[in-house]
Design a protein around this motif. Structure first.
Motif, short mmCIF file in Angstrom:
data_model
loop_
_atom_site.label_atom_id
_atom_site.label_comp_id
_atom_site.label_asym_id
_atom_site.label_seq_id
_atom_site.Cartn_x
_atom_site.Cartn_y
_atom_site.Cartn_z
N ALA A 199 0.84 -1.20 0.00
CA ALA A 199 0.00 0.00 0.00
C ALA A 199 0.87 1.24 0.00
O ALA A 199 2.02 1.20 0.41
N GLU A 200 0.29 2.31 -0.49
CA GLU A 200 0.96 3.59 -0.43
C GLU A 200 0.30 4.39 0.67
O GLU A 200 -0.93 4.48 0.73
N LEU A 201 1.09 4.94 1.56
CA LEU A 201 0.52 5.62 2.72
C LEU A 201 0.99 7.06 2.78
O LEU A 201 2.00 7.43 2.19
N ARG A 202 0.24 7.87 3.50
CA ARG A 202 0.71 9.20 3.85
C ARG A 202 1.14 9.14 5.30
O ARG A 202 0.39 8.74 6.16
N PHE A 203 2.36 9.52 5.52
CA PHE A 203 2.91 9.44 6.86
C PHE A 203 3.05 10.87 7.35
O PHE A 203 3.82 11.65 6.78
N GLU A 204 2.28 11.22 8.35
CA GLU A 204 2.35 12.59 8.84
C GLU A 204 3.48 12.70 9.84
O GLU A 204 3.49 12.05 10.88
N ILE A 205 4.44 13.52 9.49
CA ILE A 205 5.57 13.71 10.39
C ILE A 205 5.41 15.04 11.11
O ILE A 205 5.45 16.10 10.49
N TYR A 209 11.97 17.91 15.01
CA TYR A 209 13.39 18.18 15.05
C TYR A 209 13.70 19.59 14.53
O TYR A 209 12.93 20.17 13.79
N LYS A 210 14.85 20.09 14.88
CA LYS A 210 15.26 21.43 14.48
C LYS A 210 15.28 21.61 12.97
O LYS A 210 14.98 22.67 12.44
N HIS A 211 15.67 20.53 12.25
CA HIS A 211 15.78 20.71 10.80
C HIS A 211 14.42 20.74 10.12
O HIS A 211 14.33 20.94 8.91
N HIS A 212 13.35 20.53 10.88
CA HIS A 212 12.02 20.62 10.29
C HIS A 212 11.60 22.07 10.19
O HIS A 212 11.57 22.78 11.18
N ARG A 213 11.23 22.48 8.99
CA ARG A 213 10.87 23.89 8.82
C ARG A 213 9.37 24.08 8.84
O ARG A 213 8.88 25.12 9.22
N GLN A 214 8.63 23.05 8.44
CA GLN A 214 7.19 23.19 8.42
C GLN A 214 6.58 22.59 9.69
O GLN A 214 7.19 21.72 10.30
N PRO A 215 5.39 23.08 10.07
CA PRO A 215 4.76 22.58 11.31
C PRO A 215 4.59 21.06 11.27
O PRO A 215 4.84 20.37 12.23
#
Lengths: 231, 119
Positions: A199-205, A209-215
Motif C-alpha cells: 500500500a501507499e501511505l501518507r505518513f504525517e511527520i 526536530y530542528k531541521h524541520h521547517r514546516q509545522p
C-alpha cells in the motif's frame, strides 16, 4: 481483531520522550501500525508466530503483533531511552515481548556456527545473505528513512537485516519513502527477498526536530512486504 | 528468556556463541503453553533453536537434566518433552540483572532490568 479496536489498543502505547534526530526516529502512528499488523496477519498469520520488531522504539509494532496472537516477539533497538519506554509499554500490556539493546545490522550480521538458529550469512559474504535464513516467521519494522546524513543507507541496511533474520518462507514488513521505490525493490531482490508494495501511505511527520521547517509534513511512504523464498 | 538468549551471538565474532550467562537476579515468568509453536522451535530443517547450545547453557546454569540430550523422535506428539522445552525457553529463567559473556573474546554485555545490551 477489528481495525478500530486495534488502533484503540495501540493508542495506549507510549512513544519515547526524546527522539534523537541522528537516529531519525519517527514513531509509527497507531493507525499505520494497525494497518501493517492486520495486513501481515492476513497474509502470513501472526497467530503463534515468532516475530521480530527491528528499531522498535516504543514497541508499538511488536506489542501489536503480540496482541494479535504472536507467540513471542523480540523487539530490538539501539537507543536505551526508547527501550526504557518500550519496557514500560510491555509491562502495561502484559504481552510476550522481550527487549534487546542491539544494533539491528550487527544482530543480523552475526555469523552463526553451522546451522545456528540465527544462522545468518557470513559477515564478509553479503552474497549469501538470506541463503542461510534466520529464525523469525515475521519481521516488522518502521526503519529510519535513511535520508539524513547521519542515517544514510539505514533504510536499506534495516531491510537487508530483516531478510537475514527471517526464516525461509517468512516475510518482512517495512515502510520506506515512496521516492526510493525502485532502489528498495532492487536491494530487496539482491538480498533474496521477493518484494512488493502492499500500500501507499501518507505518513504525517509532526515537527519534531530542528531541521524541520514546516509545522508538520506529509510524506509519501510505501508499505512493503518482502518474502524470503522457502527452502 | 532463554529463547532470546539462544539467538544471540556476540557482535563481530565467529564463535561467540552461546554467550555464557552470569545471573545476579532472575525470575520465572508464566507463559501460555503452545505445543505447535514449541514443536516448531526444534523442527528441522529450519530449527529456530540451537539445541546443543541450549543444553550447554542449561548446564552452565546448573539446570542439566532438564531436557533430554537430544530432541526425541516424534517430538511433535511428545507433550512431556514439549512442556519441558516450553518451560526452559519461555518461563524458567528470565534474567533481570546479570551479564552475558562472549566465549571467544571474554567481552561482557550487561543485562539490566531484563534488557540485554549488546552495544
Amino acid at each position: 481483531m477489528k481495525l478500530k479496536q486495534l488502533v484503540g489498543e495501540l493508542q495506549g502505547v507510549q512513544s519515547w520522550r526524546h527522539p534523537k534526530s541522528e537516529l531519525e526516529q519517527y514513531p509509527t502512528p497507531p493507525d499505520i501500525a494497525a494497518h501493517m499488523l492486520l495486513a501481515a496477519d492476513a497474509e502470513d498469520g501472526l497467530e503463534d508466530a515468532l516475530v521480530a520488531d527491528l528499531g522498535c522504539g516504543g514497541g508499538v509494532l511488536g506489542i501489536g503483533a503480540a496482541l494479535l496472537g504472536a507467540a513471542h516477539v523480540l523487539a530490538v533497538d539501539l537507543d536505551p531511552a526508547a527501550l526504557e519506554v518500550a519496557a514500560e509499554n510491555v509491562e502495561e500490556f502484559e504481552v510476550p515481548v522481550s527487549l534487546l539493546g542491539c544494533d539491528v545490522v550487527q544482530l543480523a550480521m552475526r555469523s552463526g556456527p553451522e546451522g545456528a538458529p540465527s544462522g545468518v550469512a557470513d559477515a564478509e559474504g553479503g552474497a549469501d545473505a538470506g541463503a542461510a535464513g534466520g529464525a523469525f516467521d515475521i519481521v516488522l519494522m518502521n526503519p529510519p528513512f535513511g535520508t539524513r546524513n547521519e542515517s544514510h543507507g539505514a533504510d536499506v541496511a534495516f531491510l537487508q537485516a530483516g531478510l537475514r533474520l527471517c526464516r525461509p518462507g517468512g516475510a518482512v514488513y517495512s515502510l520506506h519513502k515512496t521516492s526510493t521505490r525502485p532502489f528498495i525493490a532492487k536491494k530487496a531482490a539482491e538480498a533474496g527477498g521477493e518484494a512488493s508494495v502492499v500500500a501507499e501511505l501518507r505518513f504525517e511527520i509532526p515537527r519534531m526536530y530542528k531541521h524541520h521547517r514546516q509545522p508538520s509534513k506529509d510524506v509519501a511512504v510505501d508499505f512493503w512486504r518482502a518474502a524470503l523464498a522457502a527452502g | 528468556q532463554l529463547l532470546t538468549h539462544n539467538m544471540l551471538m556476540a557482535p563481530g565474532t565467529k564463535n561467540g556463541f552461546p554467550l555464557a550467562i552470569e545471573v545476579e537476579k532472575m525470575e520465572t515468568v508464566e507463559s501460555e503453553f503452545r505445543s505447535e509453536f514449541t514443536a516448531r522451535m526444534v523442527q528441522k530443517p529450519v530449527t529456530q533453536v540451537e539445541y546443543g547450545a541450549l543444553l550447554q547453557t542449561l548446564a552452565g546454569l546448573g539446570m542439566d537434566g532438564t531436557l533430554p540430550p537430544a530432541v526425541p523422535d516424534s517430538y511433535e506428539s511428545n507433550e512431556e518433552f514439549l512442556r519441558a522445552l516450553h518451560h526452559v525457553l519461555m518461563e524458567a529463567r528470565r534474567v533481570i540483572d546479570g551479564t552475558l559473556v562472549c566465549p571467544e573474546t571474554g567481552k561482557r554485555f550487561p543485562i539490566k532490568d531484563g534488557i540485554p545490551s549488546m552495544l
